[in-house]
Enzyme design. Structure first.
Site, PDB file in Angstrom:
ATOM      1  N   ARG A   1       0.834  -1.209   0.000  1.00  0.00           N
ATOM      2  CA  ARG A   1       0.000   0.000   0.000  1.00  0.00           C
ATOM      3  C   ARG A   1       0.872   1.263   0.000  1.00  0.00           C
ATOM      4  O   ARG A   1       0.558   2.243   0.673  1.00  0.00           O
ATOM      5  CB  ARG A   1      -0.965   0.013   1.195  1.00  0.00           C
TER       6      ARG A   1
ATOM      7  N   GLU B   1      -5.181   3.308   6.034  1.00  0.00           N
ATOM      8  CA  GLU B   1      -4.929   3.361   4.597  1.00  0.00           C
ATOM      9  C   GLU B   1      -5.249   4.747   4.024  1.00  0.00           C
ATOM     10  O   GLU B   1      -4.475   5.274   3.226  1.00  0.00           O
ATOM     11  CB  GLU B   1      -5.732   2.294   3.857  1.00  0.00           C
TER      12      GLU B   1
ATOM     13  N   SER C   1     -11.451  -0.840   3.092  1.00  0.00           N
ATOM     14  CA  SER C   1     -10.611  -1.215   4.234  1.00  0.00           C
ATOM     15  C   SER C   1      -9.902   0.021   4.773  1.00  0.00           C
ATOM     16  O   SER C   1      -9.169   0.684   4.055  1.00  0.00           O
ATOM     17  CB  SER C   1      -9.578  -2.260   3.805  1.00  0.00           C
TER      18      SER C   1
END
Length: 346
Positions: free
Chosen positions: A172, A342, A246
């Site tokens: 990520r 995130e 998420s």
């Protein structure tokens, strides 16, 4: 100054951003410009007033949490276009403009008979944002199918093509969150889709969905359909309830850390990584702290997936951020693990 006049006339002031972030939180930008052409970015750079403003590049708004009004210029990428640019013995190369919807692009590749991106079906956001986050799901990340991308560099005023090494992909993560964070705007992305395609069904959820459908040897389209079905069941539609998918990264720990946790919590969900480390399921950690389904004010944790924070109606970005911090505190206190969000907090 004369050539900056057209871009000035396209800029809107005090622009509402609620419809441009999937959390659906209220916020306003001092200035807003829909971008369909690199010439607009060059004009912004030449304009002293616009160039002096803080910049925020938006795609689908699915990886951002707005905790305040933005005091600068929002560049909303809306460029369109998808095309096959070439092929070799190993791959077909397909380029998409930054403003294309990611899921729409994946569906376009499947409709044209190109496999390779099907496990990334139904991920919200735009093509241009995908490599910035190195999005991933069900055993595939952007870096696994990436070939190159084009950027506009606000520091040099030029465009440049970056290969995989230059993008410095991580979990990520990418160079666009670090060295190029304030400089680069992604204009288009080219993917290398394998000619010798093989089904990736090693994730249990995908294998189980295919088994339920009675499919032993799936096509790329069938895997894509299975992933869509799984995500639809597990994750809320941002159009129905505000969310960013998420919210936390799955933490990566050493084998020693994982073994110590496993001894204390035998049901711990973890996945071995190639380098010997382990990725822990953040959703499981949060669930063990009894956060699933809870609501604090108008912000909450999804009823079916503890990894997803939601706006139940009228929540501010600050309320969602406060909820996220409370969850992080609980997980760290119980497991000694620090969860990393995130979305980008602004």
């Amino acid at each position: 100054m004369a050539d900056s006049l057209p871009v000035r006339t396209a800029v809107q002031t005090d622009f509402p951003l609620r419809a441009l972030n999937t959390f659906g939180v209220e916020a306003t930008a001092r200035a807003y410009l829909p971008v369909t052409d690199v010439a607009q970015l060059k004009a912004v750079r030449r304009d002293p007033e616009l160039a002096g403003l803080p910049r925020l590049v938006l795609g689908g708004g699915s990886n951002i949490l707005l905790t305040r009004d933005f005091p600068g210029l929002v560049l909303h990428m809306q460029s369109k276009g998808m095309e096959v640019t070439g092929e070799d013995n190993d791959a077909t190369y397909i380029r998409a403009a930054a403003g294309e919807n990611w899921h729409g692009f994946v569906q376009w590749t499947l409709a044209h008979g190109f496999g390779g991106l099907e496990n990334l079906s139904l991920i919200p956001g735009s093509v241009g944002a995908a490599p910035i986050q190195n999005i991933g799901a069900y055993g595939i990340e952007i870096k696994d199918r990436f070939h190159a991308l084009t950027i506009f560099d606000f520091e040099t005023g030029e465009t440049a093509v970056l290969d995989k090494a230059a993008c410095a992909f991580g979990y990520r993560d990418s160079v666009f969150k670090h060295g190029l964070r304030e400089r680069a705007v992604v204009l288009d992305v080219t993917f290398a889709l394998p000619k010798q395609w093989q089904a990736n069904k090693r994730y249990a959820d995908v294998a189980q969905e295919l088994a339920v459908r009675g499919i032993a040897e799936p096509t790329a389209r069938q895997i894509g359909d299975a992933v869509i079905a799984i995500r639809t069941r597990k994750l809320p539609d941002p159009a129905a309830i505000g969310n960013a998918g998420s919210f936390f990264k799955n933490p990566v720990v050493t084998a020693v850390q994982r073994d110590a946790l496993l001894a204390q919590y035998p049901q711990l969900v973890s996945y071995a990584q190639p380098d010997g480390s382990y990725k822990l399921a953040a959703g499981w950690l949060i669930d063990q702290c009894d956060w699933k389904g809870k609501t604090v004010g108008a912000a909450g944790v999804h009823d079916l997936q503890a990894l997803v924070l939601v706006n139940r109606g009228g929540a501010s970005g600050r309320e969602i951020a406060q909820l996220a911090q409370a969850i992080r505190d609980d997980v760290e206190q119980r497991f000694g693990i620090v969860l990393e969000p995130e979305p980008v907090f602004l």
